[in-house]
Scaffold this motif. Structure first.
Motif, PDB file in Angstrom:
ATOM      1  N   VAL A 174       0.849  -1.195   0.000  1.00 26.92           N
ATOM      2  CA  VAL A 174       0.000   0.000   0.000  1.00 26.92           C
ATOM      3  C   VAL A 174       0.881   1.240   0.000  1.00 26.92           C
ATOM      4  CG1 VAL A 174      -1.734   1.314   1.275  1.00 26.92           C
ATOM      5  CG2 VAL A 174      -1.861  -1.187   1.215  1.00 26.92           C
ATOM      6  N   ILE A 209       0.912   5.556   0.099  1.00 27.56           N
ATOM      7  CA  ILE A 209       0.189   6.807   0.336  1.00 27.56           C
ATOM      8  C   ILE A 209       0.923   7.922  -0.397  1.00 27.56           C
ATOM      9  CG2 ILE A 209      -0.598   8.440   2.093  1.00 27.56           C
ATOM     10  CD1 ILE A 209      -0.627   6.159   4.085  1.00 27.56           C
ATOM     11  N   LYS A 241      -0.904  -3.085  -4.166  1.00 32.42           N
ATOM     12  CA  LYS A 241      -2.296  -3.462  -4.394  1.00 32.42           C
ATOM     13  C   LYS A 241      -3.265  -2.323  -4.136  1.00 32.42           C
ATOM     14  CE  LYS A 241      -1.384  -8.281  -3.359  1.00 32.42           C
ATOM     15  NZ  LYS A 241       0.086  -8.127  -3.147  1.00 32.42           N
ATOM     16  N   GLY A 242      -2.813  -1.310  -3.397  1.00 38.81           N
ATOM     17  CA  GLY A 242      -3.691  -0.182  -3.106  1.00 38.81           C
ATOM     18  C   GLY A 242      -2.938   1.119  -2.976  1.00 38.81           C
ATOM     19  N   ILE A 243      -3.598   2.205  -3.348  1.00 40.36           N
ATOM     20  CA  ILE A 243      -3.000   3.539  -3.255  1.00 40.36           C
ATOM     21  C   ILE A 243      -4.000   4.476  -2.600  1.00 40.36           C
ATOM     22  CG2 ILE A 243      -2.183   5.537  -4.573  1.00 40.36           C
ATOM     23  CD1 ILE A 243      -1.170   3.632  -6.720  1.00 40.36           C
TER      24      ILE A 243
END
Lengths: 208, 208
Positions: free
Chosen positions: A145, A147, A169-171
């Motif tokens: 992840v 940020i 997998k995520g932002i």
DNA sequence: GTTCATCCGTGAACATTATAACAAATGATT
DNA sequence: AATCATTTGTTATAATGTTCACGGATGAAC
């Protein structure tokens, strides 16, 4: 089972409230009371909480500790995520000190910036690396992840570098611009300007 | 006419994109292209833009400058709002430097904090006052919008003090707690923790 | 124990928001 | 001038989210 986004958002609010009630040694709480404290309809609260099975007691309410643990379980990840923060400017630093980044659900493993004064430093016990090396370091560390607390102009480049590692997998982006990523990467956006604009727009409407 | 909140949110995105396209001296753009750039369906874009009258040209698209001005007019307030920021911590200072607070739609007239080192100072050309005096100063200056960048514990007290002035019509809060205000005061919330939690929750779901 | 006020869970009604579908308009092409 | 590929605006439809309404538990009071 599929849960709607607004429901998850409210679950986080329930979680916070329950933690507080639990600390106050409150034993039982009703959907009515929860609703009043959070500004929601009681029926909404009941519907949200019933998605995950019968957890309350009719005629009584919800057992605070039991419900707290239940909501906590729903929100808890099955493992600790590795995350990185890109952009150690004012906003990035504010986040480093913010309680949002003090969670047992993830570990902040790396910072990235392009300011030579920051590269190589350890800030809030997290090492800061050169943004140029982002892809390699994210891959090595297995960071999932990211940020983004960087200006709009740099957002797409940073997103590309992060995604290129193959582990992301995520932002969560604070940049005021749309970023395009492969559809398997989940993007959430926090946009301060948009919220302010919405507030002003609806204020204008109310005055008229 | 009533406009839905999600529409207003997207209008801000259109506005930004159009500013950019305008600077690039792009003349015409289609709903299809706008959609691709912002990750929206073309039909959504057309629907949003048509709320405010026929502004595009069938078979051609939207004239960038005309549409830009049009969206700009919709979003522009009928006057410049006076705003204040409460809490000059890391997050507050980050916001002071953030482009979200550099807008012609409002003027930042006052800061509030309870740190003696900050009270009396002029920070980013805005005077900082004692939080204790908030009600009086907000009333004197006629401040209508308040941004709260303070810890959860202080949020309700600050909201109460701000509302007590009688001039405040809207609040944008970054505090991770619900605040209760009279219903004529509009509250928007930016909650970083919630967004992170949502991201992690849906990532968990995708992995499974 | 019976009554009673309370409160959850749920399915149905309602409201909102997003998408699809298509007629009408436009300008380019022949 | 007629045709064609585009692209809008709008209406119809689908998807999603919220609120209502009520059956059925529950425990307290008497």
């Amino acid at each position: 089972m599929r849960v709607a986004e607004p429901t998850v958002e409210r679950l986080v609010l329930y979680y916070r409230l329950l933690m507080q009630l639990h600390n106050e040694e409150r034993r039982v709480v009703s959907s009515q009371e929860i609703g009043e404290m959070l500004g929601l309809k009681a029926s909404q609260v009941r519907k949200d909480l019933s998605y995950f099975g019968e957890i309350g007691k009719r005629g009584v309410g919800y057992h605070v500790e039991r419900l707290y643990r239940h909501v906590s379980d729903i929100l808890s990840p099955d493992r600790v995520w590795k995350i990185a923060l890109v952009g150690v400017g004012r906003l990035g630093e504010a986040l480093l000190g913010h309680k949002a980044l003090r969670s047992e659900k993830f570990r902040l493993e790396a910072l990235f910036d392009n300011d030579p004064a920051k590269i190589g430093q350890v800030i809030c016990s997290v090492p800061c690396y050169d943004s140029e090396e982002m892809t390699e370091i994210i891959r090595e560390k297995g960071i999932e992840v990211v940020i983004l607390t960087i200006p709009a102009a740099a957002a797409q480049v940073s997103a590309d570098r992060a995604v290129a590692a193959g582990t992301v997998k995520g932002i969560l982006t604070f940049a005021t611009t749309a970023i395009s990523v492969p559809e398997e990467v989940l993007v959430y956006r926090v946009d301060i300007s948009v919220e302010l604009e919405k507030l002003l727009f609806f204020l204008k409407g109310r005055m008229a």
